[in-house]
Design a protein around this motif. Structure first.
Motif, PDB file in Angstrom:
ATOM      1  N   ILE A   1       0.716  -1.031   2.514  1.00 16.57           N
ATOM      2  CA  ILE A   1       0.840  -0.174   1.329  1.00 16.57           C
ATOM      3  C   ILE A   1       1.985   0.818   1.518  1.00 16.57           C
ATOM      4  O   ILE A   1       2.835   0.991   0.632  1.00 16.57           O
ATOM      5  CB  ILE A   1      -0.482   0.582   1.072  1.00 16.57           C
TER       6      ILE A   1
ATOM      7  N   VAL B   1      -2.070  -1.187  -4.917  1.00 24.80           N
ATOM      8  CA  VAL B   1      -1.778  -0.021  -4.089  1.00 24.80           C
ATOM      9  C   VAL B   1      -2.752   1.107  -4.403  1.00 24.80           C
ATOM     10  O   VAL B   1      -3.282   1.764  -3.506  1.00 24.80           O
ATOM     11  CB  VAL B   1      -0.322   0.457  -4.295  1.00 24.80           C
TER      12      VAL B   1
ATOM     13  N   THR C   1      -1.529  -6.648  -3.233  1.00 18.84           N
ATOM     14  CA  THR C   1      -0.142  -6.202  -3.157  1.00 18.84           C
ATOM     15  C   THR C   1       0.777  -7.348  -2.760  1.00 18.84           C
ATOM     16  O   THR C   1       1.838  -7.563  -3.359  1.00 18.84           O
ATOM     17  CB  THR C   1      -0.004  -5.055  -2.132  1.00 18.84           C
TER      18      THR C   1
END
Length: 305
Positions: free
Chosen positions: A106, A128, A293
């Protein structure tokens, strides 16, 4: 394909070694201070890299300009990463640290957008956000159920994750310019000089130099520090540099999730650490966010192609 396969194998071994390293750090903390642990750790790591260079008859040719280019990387990893890691592990369990460490992808994504101007997709932003909420939830539950020391420890582990993310971004360029052995040697040398300088300087000022060597009389400390120095410090520096020379930073950072699983299992099975429901909930939020992600990131790349 062969190079990519070898890079993924290196990344898997890297994640496995890092995952177990949290447990060994907890073992060393029972008989030594954080700074002494880092000093002994990088003493063994430096001895290891010197032996490797002598055996391979590798002649390191590097000028001051090259050293100055690599120094910022060494400050991030190993110096900042391992310093924040051991300080954090002195406050919280290895399982908690492993979960928080899963935020590396992240931070890598966020910092890549900030520093490299890489744009995130809507799916990545949602993912995120989910991971960030997972970290906030863990921090809140730690603060509600235990002392402020846990919050401070969690903060140190977050800082170590940020240091690793920055390393993932900056290392990729340097791995194309310098040999893996040269990078590993400089990074290990910096850790050896700085941590030993800090530890020995502190003991000399306090008149406790004999205490610096006392942990080496404990067999379990020596075993743990050998693992941390040779495998976790020296080995992971080489493996991560190799993997990053073949893989994108975002792909490499995903393997921190595998390390998280290893860390949690080792903490619960070997250290008898408590693992509560809120650890599971927060961990699931973080890992789903990380998977999302990378999934939406790959999907976006395929659409562009």
């Amino acid at each position: 394909m062969s190079e990519n396969r070898n890079a993924y194998i290196a990344a898997i071994i890297y994640a496995f070694v890092i995952g177990l390293s949290f447990m060994f750090v907890k073992v060393t903390l029972t008989v030594a201070s954080p700074i002494d642990i880092l000093a002994h750790r990088f003493t063994f790591a430096f001895i290891g890299i010197v032996i490797i260079m002598v055996m391979t008859k590798n002649k390191l040719i590097m000028n001051m300009q090259d050293l100055l280019k690599i120094l910022p990387l060494a400050i991030l990893y190993p110096i900042a990463f391992f310093t924040f890691q051991v300080l954090g592990l002195a406050k919280i369990s290895s399982s908690e640290a492993g979960i928080i460490q899963a935020t590396i992808p992240i931070f890598t994504l966020a910092l890549a957008g900030l520093l490299l101007k890489e744009k995130a997709t809507r799916g990545q932003l949602v993912s995120v956000s989910l991971s960030v909420l997972g970290v906030i939830y863990l921090l809140m539950m730690n603060g509600a159920n235990t002392t402020i020391g846990n919050v401070i420890g969690s903060g140190f582990i977050l800082l170590s994750a940020i240091a690793t993310s920055l390393y993932n971004i900056f290392a990729r360029g340097l791995t194309k310019k310098y040999s893996l052995l040269a990078l590993t040697y400089v990074m290990t040398l910096c850790g050896f000089v700085i941590f030993n300088g800090m530890a020995l300087g502190s003991h000399m000022m306090n008149g406790t130099l004999n205490e610096f060597f006392k942990p080496l009389t404990h067999a379990h400390f020596v075993f743990a520090i050998l693992y941390l120095g040779i495998l976790s410090s020296l080995g992971t520096s080489y493996l991560s540099n190799y993997a990053l020379s073949k893989l994108e930073a975002s792909k490499m950072s995903v393997f921190s999730n595998f390390a998280t699983l290893i860390t949690i299992l080792a903490g619960v099975l070997f250290l008898q650490e408590d693992f509560h429901l809120y650890h599971l909930i927060g961990g699931i939020m973080i890992i789903i966010g990380v998977i999302g992600t990378n999934y939406f990131g790959r999907k976006n790349v395929e659409q562009v192609r």
